[in-house]
Design an enzyme around this catalytic site. Structure first.
Site, short mmCIF file in Angstrom:
data_model
loop_
_atom_site.label_atom_id
_atom_site.label_comp_id
_atom_site.label_asym_id
_atom_site.label_seq_id
_atom_site.Cartn_x
_atom_site.Cartn_y
_atom_site.Cartn_z
N LYS A 1 0.82 -1.01 -0.27
CA LYS A 1 0.01 -0.18 0.13
C LYS A 1 1.13 1.33 -0.18
O LYS A 1 1.33 1.23 0.77
CB LYS A 1 -1.21 -0.06 1.53
CG LYS A 1 -1.60 1.32 1.48
CD LYS A 1 -2.17 1.55 2.29
CE LYS A 1 -2.84 2.60 3.10
NZ LYS A 1 -3.81 3.01 4.19
N ALA B 1 -9.99 4.83 4.21
CA ALA B 1 -9.48 6.11 4.40
C ALA B 1 -10.65 7.16 5.09
O ALA B 1 -11.32 6.97 3.86
CB ALA B 1 -8.45 7.43 5.20
N GLY B 2 -11.71 7.57 6.27
CA GLY B 2 -12.22 8.82 6.42
C GLY B 2 -14.26 8.14 7.17
O GLY B 2 -14.46 8.82 7.17
N ASN C 1 -9.58 1.09 9.15
CA ASN C 1 -8.97 0.96 10.17
C ASN C 1 -9.33 1.73 11.76
O ASN C 1 -10.18 1.13 12.37
CB ASN C 1 -6.88 1.53 10.42
CG ASN C 1 -6.09 0.99 11.78
OD1 ASN C 1 -4.66 0.44 11.02
ND2 ASN C 1 -6.49 0.53 12.94
#
Lengths: 261, 66
Positions: free
Chosen positions: A103, A190-191, A212
């Site tokens: 990543k 993300a977010g 995460n």
């Protein structure tokens, strides 16, 4: 769900039955992380590369808590700020993980943790040339997504909102544009803050989600992992099913004729 | 001679092999990767890589991350 089929999620020639990719950071304990990985159904988890603590004795290694028979590892270049640092981290990750999947994350700013897309594209070109399978974290800009695809990335991973912010899908239109622009898988990275965010992202037609903090930081991470599994599946099914058009006024669900008088 | 291991100075005999340094630190196995002066030294080559004065050795592992 008999008779209802979806094409499998395939990334760089590998087929996954789960469209949820999880992290391994910030969990209250390794044990809770392991439970989250199990119950979410995830088949790939991200890990970071850091200096070994030379003073630590009998360290409880993270790797003891990751079921490598079931989970593919995706090392990240988190908190790299230049293409050179990211490339260097990927080479170390390869030595550590015996795999060339990475990543790619090259950040531009400590406050927003927004990606530096110029450095990301630069790093992607080098890594692809070195034979890495590159999954880049990027902004929600379709032009950058196209450049990353042209550089040979195996997917593009636009943010929905800043890393760890839990702000949800801030610009669904751009995520949809990216899905239309590139042929490689689109993974929202993300977010996401809660299950409805995950469902919304999947309803836009993206191929998978990476998260995460939304799970690790929840009051009950294990329960949130279960919620995210359901949300990703629900969102995917809703996307495939095709939502009804929005109407300005009511439209009765029951017959208008035959009312008793 | 002095080498730098994860940012800290360390005295080792002249010509110390990378594998000897790792043994003295009780580090080994597949859980670590090692760089000398920003270049990865593959596991199979640790026993043939001699360190030099001022070398910067980085020893890394996987940790939790997103």
């Amino acid at each position: 769900m008999s008779g209802i089929v979806d094409k499998p999620f395939t990334l760089a020639g590998v087929t996954f039955s789960s469209r949820l990719i999880l992290g391994t950071g910030k969990y209250p304990s390794h044990d809770i992380m392991k439970r989250c990985h199990e119950l979410s159904g995830t088949e790939m988890v991200t890990v970071a590369v850091r200096r070994l603590d030379l003073k630590a004795t009998g360290e409880a290694s993270l790797m003891n808590w990751i079921d490598r028979n079931r989970l593919r590892l995706l090392p990240n270049t988190a908190l790299c700020y230049t293409a050179d640092d990211a490339v260097r981290t990927c080479r170390l990750a390869e030595e550590l993980g015996m795999s060339k999947w990475v990543k790619l994350e090259v950040l531009g700013d400590e406050k927003t943790l927004y990606p530096d897309v110029e450095e990301t594209v630069k790093a992607a070109r080098i890594l692809v040339k070195e034979g890495f399978t590159v999954l880049p974290y990027t902004s929600d800009d379709p032009i950058t997504a196209r450049k990353l695809e042209d550089a040979g990335c195996a997917a593009v991973m636009p943010l929905a909102a800043p890393i760890g912010s839990g702000l949800g899908i801030r610009n669904p239109h751009n995520i949809r544009l990216i899905r239309e622009t590139v042929k490689v898988p689109v993974i929202v990275d993300a977010g996401v803050g809660t299950a409805s965010d995950a469902a919304i992202a999947m309803e836009l037609g993206v191929d998978a989600l990476l998260m995460n903090t939304a799970i690790a930081g929840a009051k009950d991470p294990v329960r949130m992992a279960v919620a995210m599994k359901k949300a990703v599946e629900a969102g995917r099914d809703a996307f495939l099913a095709g939502r009804i058009p929005r109407k300005a006024y009511g439209s009765a669900s029951s017959p208008i004729e035959g009312l008793v008088e | 001679m002095t080498v730098w291991v994860n940012g800290e100075a360390r005295e080792v005999p002249e010509g110390t092999l990378l594998s000897s340094l790792l043994e003295s630190l009780r580090i080994g196995g597949p859980g670590v990767a090692v760089e000398v002066n920003a270049e990865v030294v593959r596991r199979a080559r640790h026993a043939e890589h001699s360190l030099r004065e001022g070398d910067r050795v980085e020893i890394v592992t996987f940790v939790g991350g997103g």
